[in-house]
Design an enzyme around this catalytic site. Structure first.
Site, PDB file in Angstrom:
ATOM      1  N   TYR A   1      31.021 -19.329 -45.363  1.00 26.03           N
ATOM      2  CA  TYR A   1      30.080 -18.111 -45.188  1.00 26.03           C
ATOM      3  C   TYR A   1      29.438 -17.581 -46.439  1.00 26.03           C
ATOM      4  O   TYR A   1      28.950 -16.494 -46.425  1.00 26.03           O
ATOM      5  CB  TYR A   1      31.277 -17.073 -44.525  1.00 26.03           C
ATOM      6  CG  TYR A   1      31.713 -17.456 -43.107  1.00 26.03           C
ATOM      7  CD1 TYR A   1      30.730 -17.515 -41.998  1.00 26.03           C
ATOM      8  CD2 TYR A   1      32.963 -17.659 -43.021  1.00 26.03           C
ATOM      9  CE1 TYR A   1      31.170 -18.048 -40.803  1.00 26.03           C
ATOM     10  CE2 TYR A   1      33.338 -17.735 -41.586  1.00 26.03           C
ATOM     11  CZ  TYR A   1      32.400 -18.103 -40.646  1.00 26.03           C
ATOM     12  OH  TYR A   1      32.886 -18.428 -39.237  1.00 26.03           O
TER      13      TYR A   1
ATOM     14  N   HIS B   1      23.172 -16.551 -37.530  1.00 28.88           N
ATOM     15  CA  HIS B   1      24.359 -17.033 -37.846  1.00 28.88           C
ATOM     16  C   HIS B   1      24.426 -17.394 -39.270  1.00 28.88           C
ATOM     17  O   HIS B   1      23.484 -18.185 -39.639  1.00 28.88           O
ATOM     18  CB  HIS B   1      24.764 -18.209 -36.890  1.00 28.88           C
ATOM     19  CG  HIS B   1      24.805 -17.570 -35.496  1.00 28.88           C
ATOM     20  ND1 HIS B   1      25.935 -17.003 -35.081  1.00 28.88           N
ATOM     21  CD2 HIS B   1      24.128 -18.008 -34.497  1.00 28.88           C
ATOM     22  CE1 HIS B   1      25.656 -16.706 -34.047  1.00 28.88           C
ATOM     23  NE2 HIS B   1      24.597 -17.096 -33.273  1.00 28.88           N
TER      24      HIS B   1
HETATM   25  O1  CA2 Z   1      28.188 -18.394 -38.792  1.00 26.46           O
HETATM   26  C1  CA2 Z   1      28.191 -17.198 -38.224  1.00 26.46           C
HETATM   27  O2  CA2 Z   1      27.618 -16.197 -38.695  1.00 26.46           O
HETATM   28  C2  CA2 Z   1      29.093 -16.845 -37.015  1.00 26.46           C
HETATM   29  O3  CA2 Z   1      28.498 -15.960 -36.030  1.00 26.46           O
HETATM   30  C3  CA2 Z   1      30.305 -16.213 -37.631  1.00 26.46           C
HETATM   31  C4  CA2 Z   1      31.591 -16.000 -36.793  1.00 26.46           C
HETATM   32  C5  CA2 Z   1      31.928 -17.393 -35.908  1.00 26.46           C
HETATM   33  O4  CA2 Z   1      32.669 -17.026 -35.010  1.00 26.46           O
HETATM   34  C6  CA2 Z   1      30.485 -17.865 -35.277  1.00 26.46           C
HETATM   35  O5  CA2 Z   1      30.809 -19.025 -34.542  1.00 26.46           O
HETATM   36  C7  CA2 Z   1      29.346 -18.099 -36.531  1.00 26.46           C
HETATM   37  C8  CA2 Z   1      32.847 -15.646 -37.353  1.00 26.46           C
HETATM   38  C9  CA2 Z   1      32.515 -14.327 -38.504  1.00 26.46           C
HETATM   39  C10 CA2 Z   1      33.739 -14.416 -39.039  1.00 26.46           C
HETATM   40  O6  CA2 Z   1      33.617 -14.355 -40.715  1.00 26.46           O
HETATM   41  C11 CA2 Z   1      34.478 -14.564 -41.342  1.00 26.46           C
HETATM   42  C12 CA2 Z   1      33.935 -14.331 -42.660  1.00 26.46           C
HETATM   43  C13 CA2 Z   1      34.944 -14.472 -43.858  1.00 26.46           C
HETATM   44  C14 CA2 Z   1      36.268 -14.801 -43.446  1.00 26.46           C
HETATM   45  C15 CA2 Z   1      36.667 -14.655 -41.977  1.00 26.46           C
HETATM   46  C16 CA2 Z   1      35.981 -14.750 -41.149  1.00 26.46           C
END
Ligand code: CA2
Length: 145
Positions: free
Chosen positions: A24, A101
């Site tokens: 991320y 995303h």
């Molecule tokens: O890639 C993306 O932006 C997502 O929407 C992020 C979601 C995931 O479930 C999608 O499949 C793709 C998850 C967000 C969680 O973000 C975190 C960031 C840092 C640490 C833990 C979770």
């Protein structure tokens, strides 16, 4: 009327910048909100921002946007892959929206490849990191008369 877009970040996006930088990146939610606001300002729009870990709160915010927003930029988090209710809210308010995303959902687990929004989003930005929000704003606002 003030030209405004709603920025919606779904479950767990409050954790951005705290872990999983390989997936991320290092930007925080505050960084994402600033990137979005800067792009919106350049396009002549204000931003109202919400992040919630609760589906109903997100749906209520989307409904409220009917009153005073011209479009929506949304990263639905995991609800992307599960929520008919979020899809119904977004199609129900009749506002154009951009699906964002941060990660490349097509290059991860199989279950992330399907999005309940894929055929109703006016704009989709996938795998461009936090800067993808700026790209989404530019493309979405270009569609708003
Ligand atoms: O890639 C993306 O932006 C997502 O929407 C992020 C979601 C995931 O479930 C999608 O499949 C793709 C998850 C967000 C969680 O973000 C975190 C960031 C840092 C640490 C833990 C979770």
């Amino acid at each position: 009327m003030t030209r405004r877009i709603l920025l919606v970040n779904g479950p767990n996006l409050n954790l951005l910048g705290t872990r999983d930088p390989a997936i991320y990146g290092t930007a925080t939610l505050a960084d994402v909100e600033r990137i979005t606001t800067d792009a919106a300002t350049a396009a002549g729009f204000e931003v109202r921002s919400i992040q919630s870990n609760h589906e109903g709160i997100l749906i209520d915010a989307i409904h409220a946007a009917r009153e005073d927003c011209l479009g929506i930029v949304i990263n639905p988090g995991g609800l992307t892959h599960t929520s008919v209710a979020l899809r119904d809210a977004l199609t129900g308010v009749l506002l154009p929206f951009a699906e964002v995303h941060i990660s490349d959902v097509n290059a991860r687990e199989e279950f992330r490849r399907f999005s309940y929004l894929h055929d109703v989003a006016a704009v989709r930005v996938i795998g461009e990191g936090a800067d993808g929000y700026a790209n989404a704003v530019r493309q979405l606002t270009a569609l708003i008369p």
